[in-house]
Design a protein around this motif. Structure first.
Motif, short mmCIF file in Angstrom:
data_model
loop_
_atom_site.label_atom_id
_atom_site.label_comp_id
_atom_site.label_asym_id
_atom_site.label_seq_id
_atom_site.Cartn_x
_atom_site.Cartn_y
_atom_site.Cartn_z
N PHE A 182 0.89 -1.15 0.10
CA PHE A 182 0.11 -0.14 -0.08
C PHE A 182 1.10 1.30 -0.13
CE2 PHE A 182 -3.34 -3.07 1.32
CZ PHE A 182 -4.36 -2.53 0.92
N GLY A 183 0.56 2.11 -1.01
CA GLY A 183 1.48 3.35 -0.92
C GLY A 183 0.49 4.43 -0.73
N THR A 184 0.84 5.64 -1.31
CA THR A 184 0.34 7.16 -1.24
C THR A 184 -1.30 6.90 -1.60
OG1 THR A 184 2.39 8.12 -1.93
CG2 THR A 184 0.32 9.58 -1.76
N GLY A 185 -1.55 6.20 -2.47
CA GLY A 185 -2.88 6.09 -3.06
C GLY A 185 -3.39 4.79 -2.95
N GLY A 186 -3.05 4.02 -2.21
CA GLY A 186 -3.51 2.42 -2.22
C GLY A 186 -2.60 1.50 -2.73
N MET A 187 -2.85 0.60 -3.39
CA MET A 187 -2.01 -0.20 -3.98
C MET A 187 -2.36 -0.22 -5.50
SD MET A 187 -2.42 -4.57 -3.58
CE MET A 187 -1.42 -4.53 -1.96
N ARG A 188 -0.94 -0.19 -6.20
CA ARG A 188 -0.97 -0.30 -7.53
C ARG A 188 0.01 -1.15 -8.18
NH1 ARG A 188 -1.05 6.31 -9.01
NH2 ARG A 188 -2.74 7.00 -7.61
N GLY A 189 -0.09 -1.85 -9.37
CA GLY A 189 0.85 -2.68 -9.89
C GLY A 189 0.43 -2.77 -11.37
N VAL A 190 1.46 -3.53 -12.07
CA VAL A 190 1.26 -4.22 -13.25
C VAL A 190 0.19 -5.47 -13.09
CG1 VAL A 190 2.33 -5.34 -15.25
CG2 VAL A 190 3.43 -3.48 -14.15
N MET A 191 -0.70 -5.50 -13.95
CA MET A 191 -1.53 -7.00 -13.92
C MET A 191 -0.74 -8.27 -14.42
SD MET A 191 -5.26 -5.30 -15.11
CE MET A 191 -4.57 -3.89 -16.31
N GLY A 192 -1.02 -9.26 -13.87
CA GLY A 192 -0.20 -10.20 -14.11
C GLY A 192 -0.48 -11.35 -12.85
N VAL A 193 0.42 -12.49 -13.08
CA VAL A 193 0.38 -13.37 -12.14
C VAL A 193 1.60 -13.10 -11.15
CG1 VAL A 193 -0.77 -15.31 -13.33
CG2 VAL A 193 1.81 -15.08 -13.36
N GLY A 194 1.62 -13.52 -9.72
CA GLY A 194 2.67 -13.30 -8.85
C GLY A 194 2.19 -12.26 -7.86
N THR A 195 3.08 -12.40 -6.76
CA THR A 195 2.98 -11.56 -5.68
C THR A 195 3.07 -10.05 -5.80
OG1 THR A 195 5.19 -11.91 -4.72
CG2 THR A 195 3.59 -13.50 -4.15
N ASN A 196 3.79 -9.70 -6.86
CA ASN A 196 3.94 -8.31 -6.87
C ASN A 196 3.39 -7.92 -8.21
OD1 ASN A 196 5.27 -5.94 -6.67
ND2 ASN A 196 6.87 -6.38 -8.36
N ARG A 197 2.02 -8.58 -8.52
CA ARG A 197 1.24 -7.99 -9.68
C ARG A 197 -0.17 -7.92 -9.11
NH1 ARG A 197 5.32 -6.82 -11.55
NH2 ARG A 197 6.36 -7.51 -13.30
N ILE A 198 -0.91 -7.42 -9.92
CA ILE A 198 -2.51 -7.39 -9.52
C ILE A 198 -3.21 -8.37 -10.24
CG2 ILE A 198 -4.67 -5.74 -10.00
CD1 ILE A 198 -3.03 -4.47 -7.81
#
Length: 575
Positions: free
Chosen positions: A48-64
């Protein structure tokens, strides 16, 4: 390539039956064809950052994806059930025009409903500020928006709102994150209880529009409204669902929509970036304005919380105002309206952020109201409203093209801001002035403040390391002099300290901790360094100022200020 064991452990977990076959197949494909992409997808958990959670879409823990958002929603459900024991829990969910936003919103709704929580789900895309309004209007305990704001098309995101209509702030954010991190993916309840999912649309739309018009209208004569020629673009986003209707109901009849950008489209095909902060994003709207003789150009980002404004300068040329300028214009107008109505009695405040123009403090002083300054993000302004119920919030914003009018919506709101800026422009035109001339008059009254932003993109693991090192260098090897001006003070919000560079005296800062550094120079200039909380970027904010004796000298003084900013950037080796 070598992949760390902790990353491989995460990958192997995602190859278990907890995850669907399509997810597992995509991971297997990455293992054989793109190990670098595999590493990027799993090297950390989305935060979670300044405006919630944002990320690249796709599989994995670091993806949406359905699992990362499902885990968030399960954790949030658990927290709500514990926090509001015995209550019939309710949440509202909205989503924007991005790819997969509607399907991800349904996944989130499914998880909430599977946990016995009643869900109000918008039947189609809606602006983010409408979610903040709907949450309070429907007496919900929390709300979610699926959006990545102005990020590139491959991104999506997840913003969490609490009972007051504002985004999560301490201590709830930390407590909820702790619950989420303690969950296993196998604990996510994906099986929906459809009886608990209620679709909402027209009734909430009408209430939102009515509230917006009440909050952002200020006795502008109908003839003045009809005489204002507006050019508007939604930049393929959700504001098309609200702004044209609100302007029409408020009495603005000459609204010219950029047709090529009118249809919502998650690819944002006509712009490099759907961000009204970027001048290029409004180029088509400005071209239309020049063609038809428009007075004002307004463009909004995909989820309709930010707006860009272009107006005609003293030479009749369309110029894009920056976020600090629009914030100052709108705040000064609101303060003047409150003053004329006899509503200023010392129990009001305006809001701003530590990286925004110091001119907001001058406005507050001029009208004898308080200016509360917080960290970047409107969640902090919303927190001020909640924490100081004895004070009435007038309006406030931040440099990143966001503004909030009153407290009906507890987040930046391009719908209300759009109407407000049209009110100001219409009244100015009726009085023989322009929005731009009104800004110059403010500079004469309060000082000419000029701001500039440099945003450096640093993607991936190496980019994150580079950003971290830049902040370390600025902390451990601080600059003593910049552009011939001594550094008088350095504020370090990560350490909560303010250091006098002359006396070495250190004072504490009461604002919550954040990875932000601010340098103050002896001539009143201000330089801020801040890694973005939602994008792989480090941002540098510059503010310089000088008195302005007369409007006629504005161009000359602005050139001086631009040159000063240019020299500061060159000396810091950021150009």
């Amino acid at each position: 390539m070598h992949i760390e064991q902790n990353i491989l452990d995460k990958v192997n977990e995602w190859l278990t039956p907890t995850f669907d076959s399509q997810t597992q197949e995509e991971i297997k494909e990455m293992i054989t064809t793109s190990p670098k992409n595999l590493e990027e997808s799993f090297f950390k958990n989305l935060e979670f950052g300044t405006g919630g959670m944002r990320g690249v879409m796709g599989v994995g823990t670091n993806r949406i994806n359905k699992y990362t958002l499902g885990k968030n929603t399960q954790g949030l459900s658990n927290y709500m059930i514990k926090s509001f024991s015995g209550e019939q829990l309710k949440v509202a969910i909205a989503y924007d025009c991005r790819h997969n936003s509607n399907t991800l919103a349904k996944v989130v709704a499914d998880v909430f409903s599977a946990n016995g929580i009643h869900v109000y789900l918008f039947s189609d895309m809606r602006p983010t500020p409408e979610l903040s309004f709907a949450l309070k209007y429907l007496n919900c305990h929390a709300g979610i928006v699926l959006t990545a704001s102005h990020n590139p098309p491959e991104y999506n995101g997840y913003k969490v709102y609490w009972q007051d209509g504002g985004q999560l702030v301490p201590p709830q954010d930390g407590e909820i994150i702790e619950v989420i991190e303690g969950l296993n993916y196998s604990e996510i309840k994906f099986e929906a209880n459809e009886n608990l999912i209620e679709y909402i649309d027209v009734a909430v739309d009408e209430a939102f529009a009515k509230s917006t018009i009440e909050n952002a209208s200020f006795n502008t004569p109908l003839a003045a409204k009809e005489n204002l020629k507006i050019v508007y673009t939604s930049l393929h986003g959700t504001s098309i669902k609200a702004i044209p209707g609100v302007l029409a109901k408020a009495g603005y009849t000459d609204v010219n929509i950029v047709a090529e950008q009118e249809v919502p489209n998650g690819d944002f095909p006509t712009v490099k970036s759907p961000n009204p902060e970027e001048p290029e994003a409004l180029s088509m709207a400005i071209a239309l304005s020049d063609k038809i003789g428009g007075d004002i150009v307004i463009g909004t980002d995909p989820d309709s919380d930010r707006l860009g404004v272009a107006v005609r300068d003293t030479d009749g040329k369309m110029v894009l105002l920056n976020g600090n300028q629009t914030m100052v214009i709108m705040t000064a107008f609101l303060l003047e309206q409150w003053k004329r109505a006899g509503k200023l009695d010392g129990k009001q405040f305006i809001g701003s952020t530590i990286v925004s123009t110091p001119m907001m403090l001058e406005l507050a002083s001029g009208y004898n109201v308080e200016c509360k300054v917080g960290l970047t993000g409107f969640k902090w302004i919303a927190k001020f409203i909640k924490d100081f119920p004895e004070l009435k919030f007038i309006g406030g914003g931040e440099e990143s093209f966001g503004y909030m009018v009153g407290d009906a919506v507890r987040d930046k709101d391009a719908v209300a801001a759009c109407l407000l800026v049209c009110e100001i422009a219409a009244q100015a035109k009726a009085a023989g002035s322009t929005l731009y001339k009104e800004l110059l008059n403010l500079y004469v009254d309060f000082g000419f403040y000029k701001e500039h932003l440099i945003s450096l993109t640093k993607k991936g693991i190496s980019g994150m390391q580079e950003i971290n090192q830049m902040m370390i260098d600025l902390r451990e090897n601080p600059m003593i002099e910049i552009n011939g001006q001594r550094v008088v003070c350095i504020e370090d919000y990560e350490n909560s300290t303010s250091r006098n560079m002359f006396t070495e005296e250190i004072e504490s800062i009461s604002i919550p901790k954040s990875n932000v550094l601010i340098y103050y120079l002896e001539d009143g200039s201000k330089i801020c360094a801040r890694p973005s909380g939602t994008e792989p970027k480090i941002k540098f904010y510059f503010s310089v100022n000088t008195p302005l004796d007369a409007v006629e000298k504005a161009k000359e003084v602005e050139k001086q200020l631009d040159e000063k900013i240019k020299n500061i950037i060159a000396e810091m080796q950021l150009s």
